[in-house]
Motif scaffolding. Structure first.
Motif, PDB file in Angstrom:
ATOM      1  N   LYS A  12      74.556  33.413  -4.096  1.00  0.00           N
ATOM      2  CA  LYS A  12      74.786  33.598  -5.528  1.00  0.00           C
ATOM      3  C   LYS A  12      73.913  34.660  -6.193  1.00  0.00           C
ATOM      4  O   LYS A  12      74.170  35.047  -7.317  1.00  0.00           O
ATOM      5  CB  LYS A  12      74.522  32.270  -6.268  1.00  0.00           C
ATOM      6  CG  LYS A  12      75.431  31.135  -5.814  1.00  0.00           C
ATOM      7  CD  LYS A  12      75.416  29.969  -6.791  1.00  0.00           C
ATOM      8  CE  LYS A  12      74.093  29.259  -6.822  1.00  0.00           C
ATOM      9  NZ  LYS A  12      74.161  27.928  -7.440  1.00  0.00           N
ATOM     10  N   GLU A  13      72.845  35.079  -5.527  1.00  0.00           N
ATOM     11  CA  GLU A  13      71.846  35.839  -6.285  1.00  0.00           C
ATOM     12  C   GLU A  13      71.678  37.295  -5.861  1.00  0.00           C
ATOM     13  O   GLU A  13      70.910  38.022  -6.466  1.00  0.00           O
ATOM     14  CB  GLU A  13      70.486  35.120  -6.201  1.00  0.00           C
ATOM     15  CG  GLU A  13      70.504  33.726  -6.830  1.00  0.00           C
ATOM     16  CD  GLU A  13      69.197  32.954  -6.673  1.00  0.00           C
ATOM     17  OE1 GLU A  13      68.276  33.469  -5.999  1.00  0.00           O
ATOM     18  OE2 GLU A  13      69.117  31.840  -7.199  1.00  0.00           O
ATOM     19  N   MET A  14      72.367  37.734  -4.827  1.00  0.00           N
ATOM     20  CA  MET A  14      72.069  39.085  -4.332  1.00  0.00           C
ATOM     21  C   MET A  14      72.822  40.174  -5.096  1.00  0.00           C
ATOM     22  O   MET A  14      73.958  40.003  -5.506  1.00  0.00           O
ATOM     23  CB  MET A  14      72.380  39.182  -2.845  1.00  0.00           C
ATOM     24  CG  MET A  14      71.455  38.305  -2.019  1.00  0.00           C
ATOM     25  SD  MET A  14      71.194  38.854  -0.323  1.00  0.00           S
ATOM     26  CE  MET A  14      72.833  38.960   0.321  1.00  0.00           C
TER      27      MET A  14
ATOM     28  N   GLY B  86      59.493  33.593 -17.129  1.00  0.00           N
ATOM     29  CA  GLY B  86      59.041  33.416 -15.745  1.00  0.00           C
ATOM     30  C   GLY B  86      60.138  33.567 -14.709  1.00  0.00           C
ATOM     31  O   GLY B  86      59.900  33.360 -13.521  1.00  0.00           O
ATOM     32  N   ARG B  87      61.349  33.896 -15.143  1.00  0.00           N
ATOM     33  CA  ARG B  87      62.453  34.080 -14.185  1.00  0.00           C
ATOM     34  C   ARG B  87      63.264  35.286 -14.621  1.00  0.00           C
ATOM     35  O   ARG B  87      63.839  35.308 -15.704  1.00  0.00           O
ATOM     36  CB  ARG B  87      63.321  32.816 -14.148  1.00  0.00           C
ATOM     37  CG  ARG B  87      64.377  32.838 -13.040  1.00  0.00           C
ATOM     38  CD  ARG B  87      65.162  31.543 -12.965  1.00  0.00           C
ATOM     39  NE  ARG B  87      64.355  30.395 -12.597  1.00  0.00           N
ATOM     40  CZ  ARG B  87      63.877  30.159 -11.379  1.00  0.00           C
ATOM     41  NH1 ARG B  87      64.142  30.988 -10.398  1.00  0.00           N
ATOM     42  NH2 ARG B  87      63.146  29.098 -11.140  1.00  0.00           N
ATOM     43  N   TYR B  88      63.265  36.306 -13.783  1.00  0.00           N
ATOM     44  CA  TYR B  88      63.899  37.572 -14.146  1.00  0.00           C
ATOM     45  C   TYR B  88      64.806  38.048 -13.024  1.00  0.00           C
ATOM     46  O   TYR B  88      64.819  37.469 -11.938  1.00  0.00           O
ATOM     47  CB  TYR B  88      62.803  38.619 -14.445  1.00  0.00           C
ATOM     48  CG  TYR B  88      61.760  38.064 -15.387  1.00  0.00           C
ATOM     49  CD1 TYR B  88      62.049  37.906 -16.740  1.00  0.00           C
ATOM     50  CD2 TYR B  88      60.526  37.626 -14.911  1.00  0.00           C
ATOM     51  CE1 TYR B  88      61.118  37.342 -17.604  1.00  0.00           C
ATOM     52  CE2 TYR B  88      59.596  37.056 -15.774  1.00  0.00           C
ATOM     53  CZ  TYR B  88      59.893  36.910 -17.117  1.00  0.00           C
ATOM     54  OH  TYR B  88      58.987  36.339 -17.961  1.00  0.00           O
TER      55      TYR B  88
ATOM     56  N   PHE C   2      64.925  41.575  -6.317  1.00  0.00           N
ATOM     57  CA  PHE C   2      66.080  41.495  -7.217  1.00  0.00           C
ATOM     58  C   PHE C   2      66.916  40.259  -6.924  1.00  0.00           C
ATOM     59  O   PHE C   2      67.341  40.058  -5.789  1.00  0.00           O
ATOM     60  CB  PHE C   2      66.945  42.750  -7.040  1.00  0.00           C
ATOM     61  CG  PHE C   2      66.177  44.022  -7.317  1.00  0.00           C
ATOM     62  CD1 PHE C   2      66.218  44.610  -8.569  1.00  0.00           C
ATOM     63  CD2 PHE C   2      65.386  44.609  -6.323  1.00  0.00           C
ATOM     64  CE1 PHE C   2      65.495  45.771  -8.829  1.00  0.00           C
ATOM     65  CE2 PHE C   2      64.659  45.759  -6.570  1.00  0.00           C
ATOM     66  CZ  PHE C   2      64.707  46.340  -7.833  1.00  0.00           C
ATOM     67  N   ARG C   3      67.114  39.463  -7.948  1.00  0.00           N
ATOM     68  CA  ARG C   3      67.996  38.296  -7.783  1.00  0.00           C
ATOM     69  C   ARG C   3      68.794  38.106  -9.058  1.00  0.00           C
ATOM     70  O   ARG C   3      68.241  38.160 -10.157  1.00  0.00           O
ATOM     71  CB  ARG C   3      67.177  37.021  -7.511  1.00  0.00           C
ATOM     72  CG  ARG C   3      66.378  37.085  -6.225  1.00  0.00           C
ATOM     73  CD  ARG C   3      65.664  35.772  -5.952  1.00  0.00           C
ATOM     74  NE  ARG C   3      64.684  35.960  -4.891  1.00  0.00           N
ATOM     75  CZ  ARG C   3      63.857  35.012  -4.453  1.00  0.00           C
ATOM     76  NH1 ARG C   3      63.896  33.795  -4.997  1.00  0.00           N
ATOM     77  NH2 ARG C   3      62.994  35.267  -3.487  1.00  0.00           N
ATOM     78  N   TYR C   4      70.081  37.870  -8.878  1.00  0.00           N
ATOM     79  CA  TYR C   4      70.947  37.660 -10.041  1.00  0.00           C
ATOM     80  C   TYR C   4      70.793  36.208 -10.476  1.00  0.00           C
ATOM     81  O   TYR C   4      71.532  35.334 -10.057  1.00  0.00           O
ATOM     82  CB  TYR C   4      72.391  37.979  -9.674  1.00  0.00           C
ATOM     83  CG  TYR C   4      73.273  38.100 -10.895  1.00  0.00           C
ATOM     84  CD1 TYR C   4      73.296  39.282 -11.624  1.00  0.00           C
ATOM     85  CD2 TYR C   4      74.048  37.030 -11.332  1.00  0.00           C
ATOM     86  CE1 TYR C   4      74.081  39.399 -12.758  1.00  0.00           C
ATOM     87  CE2 TYR C   4      74.835  37.131 -12.462  1.00  0.00           C
ATOM     88  CZ  TYR C   4      74.843  38.314 -13.170  1.00  0.00           C
ATOM     89  OH  TYR C   4      75.616  38.428 -14.292  1.00  0.00           O
ATOM     90  N   GLU C   5      69.789  35.957 -11.323  1.00  0.00           N
ATOM     91  CA  GLU C   5      69.512  34.610 -11.801  1.00  0.00           C
ATOM     92  C   GLU C   5      69.688  34.583 -13.305  1.00  0.00           C
ATOM     93  O   GLU C   5      69.864  35.615 -13.947  1.00  0.00           O
ATOM     94  CB  GLU C   5      68.061  34.233 -11.485  1.00  0.00           C
ATOM     95  CG  GLU C   5      67.728  34.319 -10.028  1.00  0.00           C
ATOM     96  CD  GLU C   5      66.549  33.430  -9.679  1.00  0.00           C
ATOM     97  OE1 GLU C   5      66.677  32.199  -9.802  1.00  0.00           O
ATOM     98  OE2 GLU C   5      65.498  33.971  -9.290  1.00  0.00           O
ATOM     99  N   LYS C   6      69.560  33.405 -13.873  1.00  0.00           N
ATOM    100  CA  LYS C   6      69.659  33.295 -15.325  1.00  0.00           C
ATOM    101  C   LYS C   6      68.284  33.638 -15.909  1.00  0.00           C
ATOM    102  O   LYS C   6      67.324  32.884 -15.725  1.00  0.00           O
ATOM    103  CB  LYS C   6      70.047  31.861 -15.682  1.00  0.00           C
ATOM    104  CG  LYS C   6      70.552  31.737 -17.093  1.00  0.00           C
ATOM    105  CD  LYS C   6      71.172  30.362 -17.328  1.00  0.00           C
ATOM    106  CE  LYS C   6      71.036  30.003 -18.787  1.00  0.00           C
ATOM    107  NZ  LYS C   6      70.642  28.630 -19.017  1.00  0.00           N
TER     108      LYS C   6
HETATM  109 MG    MG Z   1      64.803  30.747  -6.749  1.00  0.00          MG
END
Ligand code: MG
Ligand code: ATP
Length: 428
Positions: free
Chosen positions: A65-67, A121-123, A113-117
């Motif tokens: 989900k995050e790449m 503290g989370r980018y 790099f991660r496609y997160e919300k």
């Molecule tokens: Mg994580």
């Protein structure tokens, strides 16, 4: 008017006001790692997608989900690295650094790099400092990695604000057995699981253990425990790690539910967490990954490492007001020059001063301006002395040396004597 351009969501500019804190953290860690014999390796930010699919594992959140993955102009699938371990292993293999059982102790730093919300503290672009050690299979190196992070926390003043969580995942066989038992147990309670956990039951069941869902957590109370499935060797390895931490006086909490998000871990896993940052409380996480090198096509090679989140650590240092006050160093001197000829002479005089006084922080006024405006800038720079070069000084080959932080008198100093004079003044 056209719409103004903005940075991509979750990708931050690190502005001049913040870079001293970053440099402080990175510099402190680089020095500390050097002191333990770890060497820096610099790795590409882009890798073939396959590296992460094979290394981190399908079924993990990161890969599924995050790449950030795209085809380049040659139709090859590339991915912006979501973490550093896979690329580090790739480089070690590619250059034969682990051949013949060679020990390697490495570190790297840079953006991931991660496609997160995005949230505090989370980018989507964030920075890690990662450390990896190869060809060491004993508990001694696991303990060394933890001990050196502990030293970092002490150096930064964070020792009271972070705590260590520790677990062992056992051998991959033990883990597979446990996985089977856990899946059987949860399968019977499938309807009661939250949606994410239902999905994970087929993709990555161990990850259900750290679900944030309260009902799922309640279900897990009576679930089989990983600790009951550990093989003998892993148990004694874990005892070895704990004995060393005890001897070093490092407190830890055994957390049976700590499994880590990435697939490649075995035996020791650990996280340093803080309760000062809200939900994003893990500042450093790592563990052993003895199977990874083999999985990526190398000879079986033990590996162990960790990564720390730079944004979270900087945030923590800021929140706790632990950044040293001298980080933002103000100038020593501000050179004001009035008129073209004085500017020309001023520039070369400034260069001579820099030659004579290494480390000097000297701001040369840019863009001209009146007496008043140049003095205002000199004052704002925090400099201790303004150096004044106008037509009169130029003719007499002197510089006006005006103290800005006390009431002492301005003095005219000959150019040839200036460096010596300033060295004495600045020492005082
Ligand atoms: Mg994580
Ligand atoms: P989390 O559970 O917080 O998502 P993770 O298990 O995905 O973390 P790792 O892959 O182990 O994280 O990365 C190591 C460290 O990098 C984390 O402990 C954290 O400090 C930092 N980190 C991970 N993801 C992010 C992110 N999106 N933004 C900022 N820092 C991050």
């Amino acid at each position: 008017m056209s719409k103004s351009l903005q940075a991509i969501r979750g990708m931050n500019d690190i502005l001049p006001a913040q870079t001293p804190a970053w440099r402080y953290l990175e510099g402190t860690l680089a020095k500390l790692l050097g002191g333990y014999g770890y060497q820096e390796i610099r790795l590409p930010i882009l890798e073939f997608t396959e590296l992460f699919a094979r290394g981190i594992g399908e079924g993990t959140d990161v890969v599924d989900k995050e790449m950030y993955t795209f085809l380049d102009r040659n139709e090859e699938s590339l991915t912006l690295r979501p973490e550093g371990t896979a690329g580090c292993v790739r480089a070690v293999l590619e250059h034969g650094l682990s051949g013949g059982g060679q020990v390697q102790k490495l570190w790297y730093a840079g953006p991931m790099f991660r496609y997160e919300k995005p949230q505090k503290g989370r980018y989507r672009q964030f920075h890690q400092i990662g450390v990896e050690a190869f060809n060491l299979s004993g508990p001694d190196v696991d303990a060394e990695l933890i001990v050196l992070t502990w030293r970092l926390w002490k150096k930064l003043g964070l020792a009271d604000s972070v705590s260590l969580q520790l677990n062992s995942l056992g051998s991959s066989e033990a883990r597979a057995n446990y996985r089977e038992a856990l899946v059987a147990y949860l399968q019977e309670r499938f309807e009661q699981l939250d949606e994410d956990s239902q999905r994970r039951l087929t993709t990555n069941p161990l990850r259900i253990l750290d679900s944030k869902n309260a009902q799922t957590q309640a279900l897990l109370v009576d679930a089989p425990m990983l600790a009951e499935y550990l093989d003998e060797e892993s148990k004694s390895h874990f005892e070895g790690v704990k004995a060393r931490l005890d001897a070093a006086g490092i407190a830890y909490q055994i957390n049976h539910k700590l499994v880590r998000g990435l697939d490649y871990y075995n035996r020791t896993v650990f996280e340093w967490v803080t309760d000062k940052l809200g939900a994003q409380g893990t500042v450093c996480a790592g563990g052993r990954y003895d199977g990874l090198v083999g999985q990526l096509g190398g000879k079986p090679t033990p590996g162990v490492g960790f990564a720390m989140g730079v944004e979270r650590l900087v945030l923590l240092l800021e929140t706790l007001e632990l950044l040293p006050s001298e980080l933002e160093q103000s100038a020593d001197l501000y050179l004001c020059a009035f008129g073209e000829a004085a500017e020309v002479a001023g520039l070369s005089l400034a260069e001579r001063l820099r030659d004579a006084l290494p480390g000097l922080r000297l701001l040369v006024n840019s863009g001209g301006g009146s007496f008043k405006s140049q003095f205002k800038k000199a004052d704002k720079s925090g400099a201790r002395f303004a150096l004044i070069l106008g037509e009169d000084e130029l003719a007499a080959r002197v510089v006006g040396c005006k103290p800005l932080r006390d009431d002492a008198q301005q003095q005219n100093i000959a150019w040839d004597a200036l460096a010596e004079h300033l060295a004495a003044c600045l020492q005082a």
